[in-house]
Design a protein around this motif. Sequence first.
Motif, PDB file in Angstrom:
ATOM      1  N   SER A 194       0.800  -1.227   0.000  1.00  9.97           N
ATOM      2  CA  SER A 194       0.000   0.000   0.000  1.00  9.97           C
ATOM      3  C   SER A 194       0.830   1.274   0.000  1.00  9.97           C
ATOM      4  N   SER A 195       1.967   1.258   0.683  1.00  9.67           N
ATOM      5  CA  SER A 195       2.666   2.522   0.953  1.00  9.67           C
ATOM      6  C   SER A 195       4.139   2.466   0.561  1.00  9.67           C
ATOM      7  N   GLY A 196       4.429   1.867  -0.574  1.00 11.69           N
ATOM      8  CA  GLY A 196       5.817   1.791  -1.025  1.00 11.69           C
ATOM      9  C   GLY A 196       5.894   1.743  -2.534  1.00 11.69           C
ATOM     10  N   ARG A 197       7.109   1.607  -3.039  1.00 13.11           N
ATOM     11  CA  ARG A 197       7.312   1.435  -4.477  1.00 13.11           C
ATOM     12  C   ARG A 197       7.723  -0.006  -4.749  1.00 13.11           C
ATOM     13  N   SER A 198       7.098  -0.586  -5.758  1.00 20.58           N
ATOM     14  CA  SER A 198       7.373  -1.988  -6.066  1.00 20.58           C
ATOM     15  C   SER A 198       7.057  -2.248  -7.532  1.00 20.58           C
ATOM     16  N   ASN A 199       7.128  -3.503  -7.921  1.00 20.92           N
ATOM     17  CA  ASN A 199       6.614  -3.944  -9.211  1.00 20.92           C
ATOM     18  C   ASN A 199       6.208  -5.406  -9.061  1.00 20.92           C
ATOM     19  N   ILE A 200       5.519  -5.942 -10.037  1.00 20.65           N
ATOM     20  CA  ILE A 200       4.963  -7.287  -9.902  1.00 20.65           C
ATOM     21  C   ILE A 200       6.068  -8.346  -9.806  1.00 20.65           C
ATOM     22  N   ASP A 201       7.259  -8.074 -10.330  1.00 18.57           N
ATOM     23  CA  ASP A 201       8.365  -9.027 -10.214  1.00 18.57           C
ATOM     24  C   ASP A 201       8.786  -9.201  -8.754  1.00 18.57           C
ATOM     25  N   TYR A 202       8.933  -8.092  -8.042  1.00 18.24           N
ATOM     26  CA  TYR A 202       9.279  -8.176  -6.627  1.00 18.24           C
ATOM     27  C   TYR A 202       8.191  -8.927  -5.858  1.00 18.24           C
ATOM     28  N   ILE A 203       6.947  -8.620  -6.199  1.00 20.53           N
ATOM     29  CA  ILE A 203       5.828  -9.217  -5.471  1.00 20.53           C
ATOM     30  C   ILE A 203       5.771 -10.726  -5.681  1.00 20.53           C
ATOM     31  N   LEU A 204       6.027 -11.161  -6.903  1.00 18.89           N
ATOM     32  CA  LEU A 204       6.038 -12.604  -7.166  1.00 18.89           C
ATOM     33  C   LEU A 204       7.162 -13.290  -6.402  1.00 18.89           C
ATOM     34  N   ASP A 205       8.316 -12.655  -6.318  1.00 17.85           N
ATOM     35  CA  ASP A 205       9.412 -13.236  -5.534  1.00 17.85           C
ATOM     36  C   ASP A 205       9.032 -13.343  -4.060  1.00 17.85           C
ATOM     37  N   ASN A 245      12.119 -12.808   3.585  1.00 22.67           N
ATOM     38  CA  ASN A 245      13.198 -11.833   3.766  1.00 22.67           C
ATOM     39  C   ASN A 245      12.734 -10.384   3.680  1.00 22.67           C
ATOM     40  N   LEU A 246      11.432 -10.165   3.738  1.00 26.82           N
ATOM     41  CA  LEU A 246      10.915  -8.803   3.591  1.00 26.82           C
ATOM     42  C   LEU A 246      11.434  -7.875   4.685  1.00 26.82           C
ATOM     43  N   LEU A 247      11.470  -8.363   5.917  1.00 27.11           N
ATOM     44  CA  LEU A 247      11.852  -7.527   7.059  1.00 27.11           C
ATOM     45  C   LEU A 247      13.207  -7.911   7.644  1.00 27.11           C
ATOM     46  N   ASN A 248      13.951  -8.713   6.916  1.00 30.66           N
ATOM     47  CA  ASN A 248      15.276  -9.126   7.351  1.00 30.66           C
ATOM     48  C   ASN A 248      16.246  -7.946   7.213  1.00 30.66           C
ATOM     49  N   VAL A 262      14.750   6.811   2.273  1.00 30.31           N
ATOM     50  CA  VAL A 262      13.836   5.665   2.205  1.00 30.31           C
ATOM     51  C   VAL A 262      14.620   4.389   2.493  1.00 30.31           C
ATOM     52  N   VAL A 263      13.908   3.358   2.905  1.00 27.63           N
ATOM     53  CA  VAL A 263      14.519   2.051   3.145  1.00 27.63           C
ATOM     54  C   VAL A 263      14.140   1.131   1.991  1.00 27.63           C
ATOM     55  N   ARG A 264      15.149   0.426   1.458  1.00 24.95           N
ATOM     56  CA  ARG A 264      14.920  -0.477   0.331  1.00 24.95           C
ATOM     57  C   ARG A 264      15.475  -1.862   0.631  1.00 24.95           C
ATOM     58  N   SER A 265      14.968  -2.823  -0.119  1.00 28.96           N
ATOM     59  CA  SER A 265      15.436  -4.196  -0.018  1.00 28.96           C
ATOM     60  C   SER A 265      16.471  -4.484  -1.103  1.00 28.96           C
ATOM     61  N   ASN A 266      17.562  -5.131  -0.720  1.00 31.60           N
ATOM     62  CA  ASN A 266      18.502  -5.593  -1.738  1.00 31.60           C
ATOM     63  C   ASN A 266      18.352  -7.094  -1.972  1.00 31.60           C
ATOM     64  N   TYR A 267      17.261  -7.648  -1.442  1.00 28.77           N
ATOM     65  CA  TYR A 267      16.930  -9.062  -1.674  1.00 28.77           C
ATOM     66  C   TYR A 267      15.843  -9.169  -2.740  1.00 28.77           C
ATOM     67  N   LEU A 273       0.719 -10.851 -13.795  1.00 26.30           N
ATOM     68  CA  LEU A 273      -0.443 -10.657 -12.922  1.00 26.30           C
ATOM     69  C   LEU A 273      -1.264 -11.940 -12.820  1.00 26.30           C
ATOM     70  N   LYS A 274      -1.324 -12.703 -13.904  1.00 30.14           N
ATOM     71  CA  LYS A 274      -2.042 -13.981 -13.877  1.00 30.14           C
ATOM     72  C   LYS A 274      -1.365 -14.965 -12.921  1.00 30.14           C
ATOM     73  N   ILE A 275      -0.051 -14.920 -12.874  1.00 24.83           N
ATOM     74  CA  ILE A 275       0.678 -15.791 -11.942  1.00 24.83           C
ATOM     75  C   ILE A 275       0.364 -15.391 -10.502  1.00 24.83           C
ATOM     76  N   PHE A 276       0.391 -14.076 -10.230  1.00 28.96           N
ATOM     77  CA  PHE A 276       0.053 -13.608  -8.883  1.00 28.96           C
ATOM     78  C   PHE A 276      -1.368 -14.008  -8.502  1.00 28.96           C
ATOM     79  N   GLN A 277      -2.277 -13.885  -9.438  1.00 27.27           N
ATOM     80  CA  GLN A 277      -3.684 -14.191  -9.203  1.00 27.27           C
ATOM     81  C   GLN A 277      -3.881 -15.590  -8.632  1.00 27.27           C
ATOM     82  N   LYS A 278      -3.060 -16.531  -9.060  1.00 27.74           N
ATOM     83  CA  LYS A 278      -3.201 -17.922  -8.619  1.00 27.74           C
ATOM     84  C   LYS A 278      -2.917 -18.086  -7.131  1.00 27.74           C
TER      85      LYS A 278
END
Length: 253
Positions: free
Chosen positions: A59-70, A78-81, A95-100, A170-175
Motif C-alpha cells: 500500500s505505501s511503497g514502491r514496487s513492481n509485480i516481479d518483486y511481489i512474485l518473488d 526476507n521482507l523484514l530481514n 527511504v529504506v529499500r530491499s537488496n533481496y 499478474l495472472k501468476i500472482f492471481q493464482k
Amino acid sequence: MSITELINKTQSKISYFHSVLLCKFKKNNDFTWLSLGENCLSDDILQRHHRKSYSSVFSSGRSNIDYILDMENDNYENLLNKEHLYTATIGNEHVVRSNYYDKSSVHYHELHMNGFEFTHHNPLDKPEHVDAFKRRLTRMTSQKGKSNFIFLYHHRHCDNQNLLLLKEKLKIFQKFYSTGGKKCFIIFFYQSLVNENLRGLKLIESTEGIYEFKIDTQHEWAGENQDVFWARVDDDLIGKMLNTSYNHIKSMI
C-alpha cells in the motif's frame, strides 16, 4: 506553520478519517479490496472511493509485480530481514529499500526498479514499523482461501513498458489468491497523455478476472499539484473504472 497551512492540514485529517469511516461502513464481506502497488496511488484511490478493506504490504511503497512474485514464492521470508535492508535517498528524502527483492525486468519506471521500497516506513530503525508490516502481512496472507480478493494495480507509464508481459505476471500472482474455492480479481490500469477532447476511459481487455484499463488524461500523475499527483483530477474516470469492474465481478461470484 501559517493559519492557511494549519487549516489545510486539519481539513486533510478530517477528510482522511471520513474516508476511513466510510470504508468501514461500506465494507462488503464478500470481497477484500487491496492495493497491489506499484506505488501509493492505488491505496489512496481505494480509500477515497471507499473501497479499501485494509492496508496491504504494497500500500505505501514502491514496487513492481516481479518483486511481489518473488515475495509470494518465498512467503515474504526476507521482507523484514535487516541484513537485506539499506537506506537510500530520493532528493532530500530517505527511504529504506530491499537488496533481496530487487530483481526485475526492465519494463518499469526507473523509480520502481531499485528494489522493494518502504517509502513511508523505516523497518531498520523503528520496531513499530516492523510490527505494522507483520500485521499487514499476516492479515493479507491468512485470508487466502477465506475471502474473494480484488487487487488494484497501477502500472506507472514508462517508455519501455511491456503490457502483455505484465499481464502474464499478474495472472501468476492471481493464482496465489485463487484458492479454497475463492476467487481473485485484478484491476490493472495505467494512464496515457492526450489532448482535452480525447480524455476518457477505455477497457482494453477483460479476461480470466483481470481487467485492463487505459485512462487517457491531460496531466501526468506527478509534480507539485496534489490534485494531479494523486489523480484526483481524473476521479470521474477512476470511479467509473472501479464501478464497471465491480459490477462485472459481482456477476461472477
